[in-house]
Design a protein around this motif. Structure first.
Motif, PDB file in Angstrom:
ATOM      1  N   GLY A 213      -2.441   8.965   6.857  1.00 15.43           N
ATOM      2  CA  GLY A 213      -2.637   9.388   5.328  1.00 15.43           C
ATOM      3  C   GLY A 213      -1.751   9.729   4.485  1.00 15.43           C
TER       4      GLY A 213
ATOM      5  N   ILE B 120      -0.306   6.955   1.036  1.00 14.09           N
ATOM      6  CA  ILE B 120      -0.632   6.928  -0.528  1.00 14.09           C
ATOM      7  C   ILE B 120      -0.308   8.193  -1.074  1.00 14.09           C
ATOM      8  CG2 ILE B 120      -2.664   6.792  -2.175  1.00 14.09           C
ATOM      9  CD1 ILE B 120      -3.820   4.906   0.061  1.00 14.09           C
TER      10      ILE B 120
ATOM     11  N   TYR C  72      -5.775   4.450   5.573  1.00 11.66           N
ATOM     12  CA  TYR C  72      -6.321   4.527   4.286  1.00 11.66           C
ATOM     13  C   TYR C  72      -7.636   4.916   4.236  1.00 11.66           C
ATOM     14  CZ  TYR C  72      -8.530   2.971  -0.289  1.00 11.66           C
ATOM     15  OH  TYR C  72      -8.707   2.993  -1.391  1.00 11.66           O
TER      16      TYR C  72
ATOM     17  N   HIS D  95      -6.690   8.922   1.128  1.00 15.06           N
ATOM     18  CA  HIS D  95      -6.348   8.176   0.226  1.00 15.06           C
ATOM     19  C   HIS D  95      -6.739   8.696  -1.287  1.00 15.06           C
ATOM     20  CE1 HIS D  95     -10.548   6.487   0.509  1.00 15.06           C
ATOM     21  NE2 HIS D  95     -10.384   6.487  -0.650  1.00 15.06           N
TER      22      HIS D  95
ATOM     23  N   LEU E 238      -4.616   8.515  -4.774  1.00 11.90           N
ATOM     24  CA  LEU E 238      -4.562   7.469  -5.365  1.00 11.90           C
ATOM     25  C   LEU E 238      -5.193   7.919  -6.877  1.00 11.90           C
ATOM     26  CD1 LEU E 238      -4.235   4.429  -5.994  1.00 11.90           C
ATOM     27  CD2 LEU E 238      -6.516   4.245  -4.936  1.00 11.90           C
TER      28      LEU E 238
ATOM     29  N   VAL F 291      -0.684  -0.115  -3.795  1.00 16.99           N
ATOM     30  CA  VAL F 291      -1.029   0.264  -2.533  1.00 16.99           C
ATOM     31  C   VAL F 291      -1.169  -1.327  -1.828  1.00 16.99           C
ATOM     32  CG1 VAL F 291      -2.844   0.947  -1.064  1.00 16.99           C
ATOM     33  CG2 VAL F 291      -2.167   2.375  -2.927  1.00 16.99           C
TER      34      VAL F 291
ATOM     35  N   LEU G  71      -2.648  -2.685   1.224  1.00 17.26           N
ATOM     36  CA  LEU G  71      -3.286  -2.249   2.435  1.00 17.26           C
ATOM     37  C   LEU G  71      -3.578  -3.262   3.353  1.00 17.26           C
ATOM     38  CD1 LEU G  71      -6.836  -0.261   1.989  1.00 17.26           C
ATOM     39  CD2 LEU G  71      -6.604  -2.058   3.842  1.00 17.26           C
TER      40      LEU G  71
END
Length: 648
Positions: free
Chosen positions: A473, A476, A500, A504, A507, A519, A521
């Motif tokens: 975690g 981001i 994620y 997140h 964001l 990002v 992912l």
């Protein structure tokens, strides 16, 4: 002496506005701003003070207390510990959420100031909303949980205590060798209480970060040991980055023909293309560095804590005559591996050692070993970057792969993208487009291993990995912190689907603050790194993949759970893409570069296509008793490795 009548919270804000640091003769503000999530424990106290007069502090609104505090950690890390953000939360859950970030900061020796609200010092309204009562200790609150993860902790139960507490807080936050998280708990009634503070409390304070030199005796001892060795290896740790000693490390390596292995924290202190830089070393290290490490008769750790990943659980350095020298600002860290200690600033100590060794005309005895090891690894990188899977033939290409995993994933998403190929394409793209003027960020899962091994950084400080706490975690939230630290650079978060889903929230903060992050992912339907760990130790896949429950077996071993991460982030206001082919990846990266808002590229990567191994061992607690032969074999291998590992 004059006095100024202020509330405790107002005095705190005024104090923070007057803290500066001086490093190499350059003076700068130390506290950039404060992240806030207001609740009943801080909104009418510290919140009022910030609304009335924040001074030069930038006030930013977080979305999750852990997330905003992780952003503050990343900001300080990217600023090489020369600037910080403070963070404030309400009492109870808000305060508890920041405990994880405090652990991240302290494990990585990164300064962050945490200001959680607390229950009433008077105890008159107790129990207040969100208060946890303890029948054996009325003074204990949620904030006592910080004591295990902070370098300094205090609770302000009277306004005048603020002065002593904040001087001590600054001592730790600006420390060269003992920094980390600082928690100053603020009871909500005390935040609003007034006091006649002496005006000298608010004077401009300049905290000097010195370049401490080692003693002559330490240099003599280290030089004596180094000159007795033929094949030394330098380990570039985070201390090289914070000392800004990359050039000195390169000069030292070149002068004495000593190769360099990088830790996660040290990577990008020295450019990847430097001829003596072998790259990552240890459990997530590469073939070149680990080959040299295995035969080295001396390991010189510069600014490293010698974690289990760097030392291969103390089994990587296999030369029976190997010794250690540590160059570290911390006496505690310098004692690691029973080393010959050189205590001081990395840059200053490297200069001292270089001068002493030059007088003795020392050179290592390496001939072709370094270039041969680098060439072996270069060939492996080319292979890893170029793996392609025909959609009808999923023959495993990387150690640990399972054909059934690949086929099932392709059936779900129609993607045959190997993770290593994707990492290579991203690396080539950002280097070409930004000429090294970017920052790539990671923290947990399989990506740190792929990045430490495969990522090439052509410019200093372009690689930002949190691997001291390996906090899922962080990626981001950390990207937001890095973007605040380096607003003119493009910032890329490399994050797995598991990480994620952990966190997140920031964001949204990046969009709110108009601070664009990207990002990337990697969706492989689960906690792929840990799935690898359990299966490589003889355990069948269990509880580590994102699968539907099979009611007949009462297990999570049904089909994969499909998730549209792009649609999720699109709802937040990010520009999003879904990628299942290399061409789609290239197009998404190009388009994302031109966006003004934060972006998310949902990359469907085949499970089990990350890198693995390269002759380093990770010590984990394998079951001594089991009815599975594969686990029994794994335990036997553990015992074999333990027998050759160092015991201190």
């Amino acid at each position: 002496m004059g006095t100024i009548r202020l509330t405790t919270a107002q005095a705190l804000v005024k104090f923070l506005n007057n803290q500066y640091i001086r490093f190499d003769g350059k003076e700068s503000r130390f506290v950039e701003g404060i992240f806030t999530i207001f609740g009943h424990g801080n909104v009418v106290g510290l919140g009022q003070a910030l609304q009335q007069d924040p001074g030069e502090l930038k006030v930013r609104q977080g979305k999750n207390e852990q997330g905003m505090a992780q952003a503050a950690v990343a900001f300080a890390k990217q600023n090489r510990r020369k600037k910080i953000y403070a963070c404030t939360s309400s009492i109870g859950p808000g305060a508890a959420n920041m405990v994880t970030a405090a652990g991240t900061a302290t494990a990585n020796n990164i300064p962050v100031l945490l200001l959680p609200g607390d229950t009433f010092a008077t105890r008159q309204p107790d129990p207040v909303l969100q208060q946890v009562e303890h029948t054996n200790n009325a003074s204990m609150t949620t904030n006592d949980a910080y004591k295990a993860v902070c370098k300094y902790w205090d609770r302000i139960s009277r306004p005048e205590q603020l002065m002593n507490a904040m001087i001590n807080a600054m001592r730790v936050l600006t420390s060269l060798d003992d920094t980390g998280a600082v928690c100053i708990a603020l009871p909500q009634d005390v935040q609003g209480e007034a006091y006649d503070f002496p005006d000298y409390f608010f004077k401009k304070r300049v905290h000097v970060i010195p370049r401490r030199k080692a003693t002559d005796e330490e240099i003599e001892d280290a030089v004596k040991l180094i000159t007795s060795k033929k094949k030394p290896l330098l380990i570039c740790g985070g201390g090289v980055k914070y000392s800004e000693a990359g050039e000195e490390l390169k000069e030292f390596a070149k002068e004495f023909n000593i190769p360099i292995g990088e830790t996660q924290a040290g990577k990008s202190s020295v450019e990847s293309n430097f001829e003596l830089n072998l790259g990552g070393v240890g459990v997530t290290g590469n073939l070149a560095a680990n080959l040299i490490a295995e035969s080295a008769d001396l390991v010189i750790g510069v600014g490293t804590r010698f974690t289990d990943f760097t030392s291969g659980s103390k089994e990587l350095f296999r030369n029976k005559d190997v010794d250690f020298v540590t160059v570290n600002a911390s006496v505690f860290q310098a004692y690691k591996m029973d080393a010959t200690k050189v205590v001081g600033d990395a840059k200053a100590c490297l200069i001292q050692l270089k001068e002493a060794l030059k007088k003795l005309k020392y050179k290592s005895s390496y001939k072709n070993e370094i270039i041969e090891a680098k060439n072996k690894w270069e060939n492996e990188v080319k292979r890893l970057y170029s793996i392609e899977y025909p959609k009808t033939d999923f023959k495993p290409e990387i150690a640990g792969q399972n054909e059934d995993f690949l086929k099932e994933f392709y059936k779900l998403y129609g993607s045959a993208l190997p993770q290593t190929t994707v990492v290579g394409e991203i690396n080539k793209f950002v280097e070409k487009e930004f000429n090294g003027n970017y920052v790539v960020i990671g923290s947990a899962g399989s990506l740190p291993g792929d990045l430490q091994r495969l990522w090439r950084s052509s410019k200093k400080y372009s690689y930002h990995m949190e691997y001291g706490y390996s906090c899922m975690g962080y990626e981001i939230s950390g990207s937001l912190g890095v973007k605040l630290a380096e607003p003119d650079k493009e910032v890329y978060a490399m994050v797995g689907d598991g990480s994620y889903l952990m966190l997140h929230s920031e964001l949204i903060t990046s969009i709110q603050e108009r601070k664009k992050i990207n990002v990337l992912l990697f969706d492989n339907c689960g906690f792929g790194c840990i799935n690898n760990l359990q299966m490589s130790n003889g355990i069948e896949s269990f509880g580590t993949e994102f699968r539907f429950r099979n009611e007949d077996q009462n297990r999570l071993n049904g089909e994969y759970v499909p998730i549209d991460f792009a649609k999720c982030a699109e709802g937040y206001g990010a520009k999003t893409y879904t990628v299942k082919t290399i061409d789609e990846l290239k197009n998404a990266l190009k388009d994302a570069k031109n966006q003004k808002v934060s972006t998310l590229i949902d990359i469907k990567v085949l499970p089990k296509t990350m890198t693995d191994g390269y002759d380093a061992w990770w010590h984990v607690g394998v079951a001594e008793v089991s009815n599975r032969k594969s686990i029994q074999d794994a335990y036997a291998e553990r015992q074999k490795r333990l027998s050759s590992a160092r015991k201190y």
